[in-house]
Design a protein around this motif. Structure first.
Motif, mmCIF file in Angstrom:
data_model
loop_
_atom_site.group_PDB
_atom_site.id
_atom_site.type_symbol
_atom_site.label_atom_id
_atom_site.label_comp_id
_atom_site.label_asym_id
_atom_site.label_seq_id
_atom_site.Cartn_x
_atom_site.Cartn_y
_atom_site.Cartn_z
ATOM 1 N N ILE A 279 -28.344 7.992 6.610
ATOM 2 C CA ILE A 279 -28.995 6.723 6.189
ATOM 3 C C ILE A 279 -30.222 6.431 7.163
ATOM 4 O O ILE A 279 -31.239 6.223 6.672
ATOM 5 N N ILE A 280 -29.767 6.585 8.414
ATOM 6 C CA ILE A 280 -30.860 6.138 9.560
ATOM 7 C C ILE A 280 -32.136 7.138 9.484
ATOM 8 O O ILE A 280 -33.187 6.950 9.533
ATOM 9 N N GLU A 281 -31.527 8.423 9.203
ATOM 10 C CA GLU A 281 -32.773 9.503 9.134
ATOM 11 C C GLU A 281 -33.666 9.274 8.009
ATOM 12 O O GLU A 281 -34.643 9.552 8.130
ATOM 13 N N ALA A 282 -33.026 8.826 6.875
ATOM 14 C CA ALA A 282 -33.903 8.561 5.811
ATOM 15 C C ALA A 282 -34.594 7.291 5.851
ATOM 16 O O ALA A 282 -35.899 7.388 5.845
ATOM 17 N N LEU A 283 -34.331 6.387 6.653
ATOM 18 C CA LEU A 283 -35.037 5.293 6.997
ATOM 19 C C LEU A 283 -36.088 5.470 8.012
ATOM 20 O O LEU A 283 -37.316 5.091 7.713
ATOM 21 N N VAL A 284 -35.986 6.261 9.159
ATOM 22 C CA VAL A 284 -36.972 6.668 9.812
ATOM 23 C C VAL A 284 -37.870 7.442 9.327
ATOM 24 O O VAL A 284 -39.102 7.250 9.471
ATOM 25 N N PHE A 285 -37.436 8.356 8.472
ATOM 26 C CA PHE A 285 -38.425 9.262 7.824
ATOM 27 C C PHE A 285 -39.463 8.535 7.041
ATOM 28 O O PHE A 285 -40.380 8.649 6.819
ATOM 29 N N VAL A 286 -39.068 7.451 6.255
ATOM 30 C CA VAL A 286 -40.093 6.831 5.402
ATOM 31 C C VAL A 286 -40.593 5.653 5.933
ATOM 32 O O VAL A 286 -41.636 5.028 5.490
#
Lengths: 272, 177, 177
Positions: free
Chosen positions: C9-16
């Motif tokens: 989830i964190i990875e996705a948030l940082v990515f966008v």
């Protein structure tokens, strides 16, 4: 039928992909709900498929008299509920009636059974084809729902250096149309500006007076697009007064000035 | 370069690319490298991405590679971006799109014949949303315009190619059962 | 949620995220989750990113997390950015191109008259991108240069021939609806 109204039934995003078919539930006794449900039949084939499902009959052997009767009942309900019934629905009604009467005709005994053409055949193929595409639309809907849940990376600085748009032939066409419209608008303004002569304004005011007995001077001035035009209108009014063609009335100080066509002198009201 | 050396470069290129990046473009950017090695690197990279317990996925989309967040996480991402989901297509537009996707290139009268109803406003919507594109004129009387699906269609519907669409006959079974 | 569940989830948030995303913001998006767990997940994620033979890196930058390409790969990234596909055009260039496509062969003064705007820099862009080509001189006073679309234009817009360009009649029904 207006396709835009249908969008409201699908506008809400679903957390999970759901079937678009779920919206095709039978109408209930509640009138407003009834109306919404009916709007879903955006084409005659949709309504027919719904009736076939509701009557639990087979597409391959449609009891044409029964389905036609039902179809006409729904058509009438749609008209009564003031849902715009598109021409396609009426065409289909005619087709159904034609098939029905065709089937009532006595068979030619000289033609062998297998060579007899079922009058329902074409409709059956059309319905099967339509149903396949409905299923395909459902598949697309689910795919789009999943895909809309994926996000690409945020804008990079590099994107901002290159703030350009990609285009298809349709965009090219749309852009061209906009350029042409823009040019047309500019040309119209220019023509209007050039042709504002006092003589034309006089004609314009006279025409207005023919349409209604009284015209507020304010309304005439508000037709002007430029200051120059205002001046021309003012001059035109003065000219008309001088010609004794019109009379200006003001019923109270600072009140609206009204232009009236002059027939005979009338001294009961103050004149300017 | 070895495949292990190619992989990070390709990953960086896919990340930077705004649109799915075609393997052909990757190859031209890595001139002199073995094309088969590049392909292998892309494949391995895709697999590694998806095998990992990652928030991201790498996929072949509309003929190119793309990295995006996983659909399962859309709730969190949407919450963060406060992203409004794009307006859904109406039923009419979806059905029209299905007809075009399967029968392309196709003219408006042919769409009308299949759908049994006028589809002009649906077609306008699909054109405005770049899901379909004009594909020249049909060489018949009146030269009607032909329509087909666009690259944007592939991206929005998660396809690498229209040939990835399930066949229409598959739906027939579904329908008759 | 476990740390392993938090990481994607964190990875996705940082990515966008457009800006480096502060841990505080991640915490507020994952309301109810243990702050220490979130911190651990962020740390582990950063380490994993950097331990992997990856083209990307995750870093704590200006008080927030960010995913970016590795600086060592700058050369390739720059090479990619330089070779952006030629179909991407500014609105001015697109308008000019549309006018040339529909009115070709056409001179610069004629384009100015139709667009109502100076188009010289747009024309330069289109020439640089080889979407238009000079087509000789117009036999009038001053002999101005005539322009038309190129073969590259046909390829970019998927046309066989300029006669395949959609005409006003093609869309009359759609536009009026």
């Amino acid at each position: 039928m207006n396709e835009a109204t249908n969008s409201k039934t699908t506008a809400q995003p679903a957390a999970q992909p759901t079937s678009v078919d779920e919206q095709l539930s039978p109408p209930t006794e509640n009138t407003s709900q009834y109306k919404v449900k009916l709007e879903v039949f955006e084409g005659p084939l949709d309504l027919l498929l719904f009736l076939i499902k509701k009557e639990e009959v087979s597409i391959y052997d449609i009891p044409i008299a029964r389905i036609t009767e039902q179809y006409l009942v729904y058509l009438k309900a749609m008209q009564e509920l003031d849902i715009g019934v598109a021409g396609e629905f009426l065409v289909m009604a005619a087709t159904l009636i034609q098939i029905k009467s065709h089937m009532l005709l006595p068979r030619d005994p000289t033609i062998p059974e297998e060579e007899l053409d079922d009058p329902r055949k074409e409709l059956m193929y059309q319905l099967l084809e339509h149903q396949k595409f409905k299923a395909a639309a459902n598949m697309l809907y689910q795919r789009a729902t999943i895909e809309a849940g994926t996000f690409s990376r945020a804008d990079l600085d590099a994107d901002k250096i290159n703030p350009e748009i990609s285009a298809t032939v349709y965009q090219l066409f749309e852009v061209f149309r906009e350029v042409l419209n823009r040019k047309k608008a500019i040309t119209e303004i220019e023509i209007a500006r050039e042709e504002q002569t006092m003589a034309e304004k006089i004609v314009e005011i006279k025409t207005l007076l023919k349409q209604s007995k009284e015209v507020r001077a304010r309304d005439v001035f508000e037709r002007a697009h430029t200051r120059r035009e205002c001046v021309v209108i003012f001059l035109a009014i003065l000219e008309l007064v001088k010609e004794l063609a019109i009379r200006l009335q003001q019923s109270e100080t600072f009140g609206d000035i009204v232009i009236v066509e002059r027939e005979e002198p009338d001294s009961s009201q103050s004149e300017i | 370069m070895t495949i292990e050396e190619l992989k990070p470069i390709i990953e960086a290129l896919v990340f930077v690319s705004e649109e799915p990046i075609p393997i052909k473009q990757i190859t031209s950017l890595l001139e002199g490298e073995n094309i088969d090695d590049i392909k292998t690197a892309c494949d391995e990279l895709t697999q590694e991405f998806n095998a990992r317990n990652s928030g991201l996925e790498m996929r072949l989309l509309a003929g190119g590679y793309r990295i995006s967040t996983r659909p399962e996480l859309n709730e969190y991402v949407r919450r963060y971006l406060k992203a409004q989901p794009t307006a859904r297509l109406s039923l009419a537009a979806l059905e029209t799109l299905a007809v075009i996707a399967y029968k392309q290139p196709i003219t408006i009268p042919e769409i009308l014949e299949i759908r049994g109803k006028s589809s002009t406003s649906a077609i306008k919507t699909l054109l405005d949303r770049r899901l379909i594109v004009p594909r020249g004129h049909k060489p018949v009387v009146g030269r009607p315009m032909l329509y087909g699906t666009s690259k944007e269609f592939l991206i929005q519907f998660g396809l690498n190619d229209v040939s990835e669409l399930p066949s229409l006959e598959d739906f027939e079974d579904l329908v008759t059962n």
